[in-house]
Design a protein around this motif. Structure first.
Motif, PDB file in Angstrom:
ATOM      1  N   LEU A 214     -12.269 -18.300 -17.078  1.00  0.00           N
ATOM      2  CA  LEU A 214     -12.626 -18.021 -18.474  1.00  0.00           C
ATOM      3  C   LEU A 214     -11.849 -18.886 -19.466  1.00  0.00           C
ATOM      4  O   LEU A 214     -12.149 -18.862 -20.659  1.00  0.00           O
TER       5      LEU A 214
ATOM      6  N   ARG B  78     -13.424 -21.019 -22.228  1.00  0.00           N
ATOM      7  CA  ARG B  78     -14.166 -20.340 -23.281  1.00  0.00           C
ATOM      8  C   ARG B  78     -13.274 -20.101 -24.486  1.00  0.00           C
ATOM      9  O   ARG B  78     -12.038 -20.110 -24.394  1.00  0.00           O
TER      10      ARG B  78
ATOM     11  N   VAL C 245     -15.111 -14.087 -25.543  1.00  0.00           N
ATOM     12  CA  VAL C 245     -15.496 -13.393 -24.320  1.00  0.00           C
ATOM     13  C   VAL C 245     -15.792 -11.934 -24.651  1.00  0.00           C
ATOM     14  O   VAL C 245     -15.218 -11.369 -25.584  1.00  0.00           O
ATOM     15  N   ARG C 246     -16.728 -11.356 -23.937  1.00  0.00           N
ATOM     16  CA  ARG C 246     -16.924  -9.911 -23.996  1.00  0.00           C
ATOM     17  C   ARG C 246     -15.950  -9.276 -23.005  1.00  0.00           C
ATOM     18  O   ARG C 246     -15.755  -9.798 -21.904  1.00  0.00           O
TER      19      ARG C 246
ATOM     20  N   ALA D 141     -16.222  -6.812 -21.153  1.00  0.00           N
ATOM     21  CA  ALA D 141     -16.859  -6.421 -19.893  1.00  0.00           C
ATOM     22  C   ALA D 141     -16.806  -7.547 -18.860  1.00  0.00           C
ATOM     23  O   ALA D 141     -16.865  -7.280 -17.644  1.00  0.00           O
ATOM     24  N   GLU D 142     -16.675  -8.786 -19.318  1.00  0.00           N
ATOM     25  CA  GLU D 142     -16.592  -9.908 -18.384  1.00  0.00           C
ATOM     26  C   GLU D 142     -15.275  -9.916 -17.612  1.00  0.00           C
ATOM     27  O   GLU D 142     -15.131 -10.650 -16.623  1.00  0.00           O
ATOM     28  N   ALA D 143     -14.310  -9.118 -18.041  1.00  0.00           N
ATOM     29  CA  ALA D 143     -13.033  -9.028 -17.338  1.00  0.00           C
ATOM     30  C   ALA D 143     -12.938  -7.767 -16.482  1.00  0.00           C
ATOM     31  O   ALA D 143     -11.852  -7.416 -16.009  1.00  0.00           O
TER      32      ALA D 143
ATOM     33  N   ASP E  42     -13.671  -7.118 -13.483  1.00  0.00           N
ATOM     34  CA  ASP E  42     -13.183  -7.300 -12.108  1.00  0.00           C
ATOM     35  C   ASP E  42     -11.786  -7.907 -12.048  1.00  0.00           C
ATOM     36  O   ASP E  42     -11.274  -8.173 -10.951  1.00  0.00           O
ATOM     37  N   GLU E  43     -11.172  -8.132 -13.205  1.00  0.00           N
ATOM     38  CA  GLU E  43      -9.852  -8.750 -13.233  1.00  0.00           C
ATOM     39  C   GLU E  43      -8.747  -7.702 -13.014  1.00  0.00           C
ATOM     40  O   GLU E  43      -8.956  -6.509 -13.224  1.00  0.00           O
TER      41      GLU E  43
ATOM     42  N   CYS F 153     -11.152  -0.820 -22.715  1.00  0.00           N
ATOM     43  CA  CYS F 153     -11.757  -1.042 -21.403  1.00  0.00           C
ATOM     44  C   CYS F 153     -12.788   0.046 -21.093  1.00  0.00           C
ATOM     45  O   CYS F 153     -13.878  -0.236 -20.558  1.00  0.00           O
TER      46      CYS F 153
END
Length: 317
Positions: A197, A200, A203-204, A206-208, A210-211, A230
């Protein structure tokens, strides 16, 4: 003596210390004055009380203690051995009371008084030093007792009377406190410089999902905000580390341990990229709080007025 026996019965060795203090405290300065002059009339003139009042006070003091403090010689008096022992402690006690009175009066002085002020760790590098510097332009002699801590700890210190004011987040809502919103601080998703990422700018959150996250410990306001954001983004963060200081978290992000939601740094940190979060709206409110009904000294009132005048301009744009 009969009055000594009566007093000893009333104030036995098992009497509460608090009860004895309440009995003795009002008469200690009178006793010290009589002991110093060894003359009741002269002491009454110096203390500016009627001689009869002073004589009665000394008689009652001896009655309450159950010992003779003075030997009478007509118009003059001299200390008994018990009186000399008592005087040494009384003089120390009176000196300590005088020192405490001088200290609190000095702390309340409009030009040179003291403000007990708490603030968040994340505001210590730049925001608070800038505020103090600006305030001291017009109030150069005011002193500060500074406490740097997380929000809940500072609220506890407010309630305990250890702080006059504190900058905190979230802005507290409690019946015993007064709080005013001063500014808002956007939070960023901080990722390692080699993260996918990192190319970029936005970022939204929600894109994190899985982090792995590094966060502040539970109880910190920023941790609660992270958990809430979150949840709003539809996931529960996996936590790799819980710390006490935001810059430590940045270092761990740079080392690849995870990502973090953090306010902007005071200075750029190598090894990380800071992304604007577009959804949900990631921000925290910064406010000033104080204890409801707590009277302000002049320096505290001046600093409170100064902080409230900085609404909307407390933090860098």
């Amino acid at each position: 003596m009969e009055h000594q026996r009566r007093s000893a019965k009333r104030l036995s060795p098992d009497s509460d210390t608090e009860d004895m203090t309440m009995l003795l405290a009002p008469r200690l300065a009178y006793f010290a004055g009589v002991a110093r002059t060894e003359h009741v009339t002269r002491a009454a003139q110096e203390i500016e009380v009627p001689q009869s009042t002073l004589s009665r006070a000394m008689a009652r003091l001896e009655e309450d203690l159950g010992v003779d403090l003075f030997t009478r010689h007509g118009r003059t008096v001299s200390l008994t051995p018990a009186g000399r022992t008592f005087l040494a402690s009384v003089e120390r006690a009176l000196a300590e009371v005088q020192r405490a009175a001088d200290e609190v009066r000095a702390d309340a002085h409009p030009a040179t008084g003291k403000v007990a002020f708490g603030f968040l760790h994340t505001m210590g590098a730049e925001t608070v030093p800038g505020l103090l510097q600006a305030f001291r332009v017009d109030h150069p002699g005011v002193r500060f007792g500074l406490v740097q801590n997380y929000g809940e700890a500072m609220i506890e210190k407010l309630r305990a009377g250890e702080l006059d004011l504190c900058l905190t987040s979230p802005v507290p809502d409690a019946p015993d406190l007064v709080a005013r919103r001063l500014d808002e601080q956007r939070l960023r998703l901080v990722v390692p410089a080699d993260h996918a990422l990192a190319v970029r700018k936005r970022v939204r959150l929600a894109e994190a999902a899985d982090e792995t996250f590094v966060t502040l410990e539970p109880g910190y306001g920023l941790r609660r905000i992270t958990d809430d954001l979150c949840k709003e983004a539809g996931f529960r963060p996996r936590i790799a580390f819980e710390g006490e200081e935001a810059e430590t978290l940045r270092g761990l992000v740079a080392a690849g341990l995870g990502v973090a939601l953090l306010p902007p740094p005071a200075f750029p940190r190598p090894g990380v990229v800071e992304l604007t979060v577009t959804a949900p709206r990631a921000a925290r409110e910064i406010g000033v709080a104080w204890l409801r009904g707590h009277p302000d000294t002049p320096p505290v009132a001046a600093f409170k007025k100064f902080l409230l005048s900085r609404r909307g301009t407390l933090l860098p744009a």
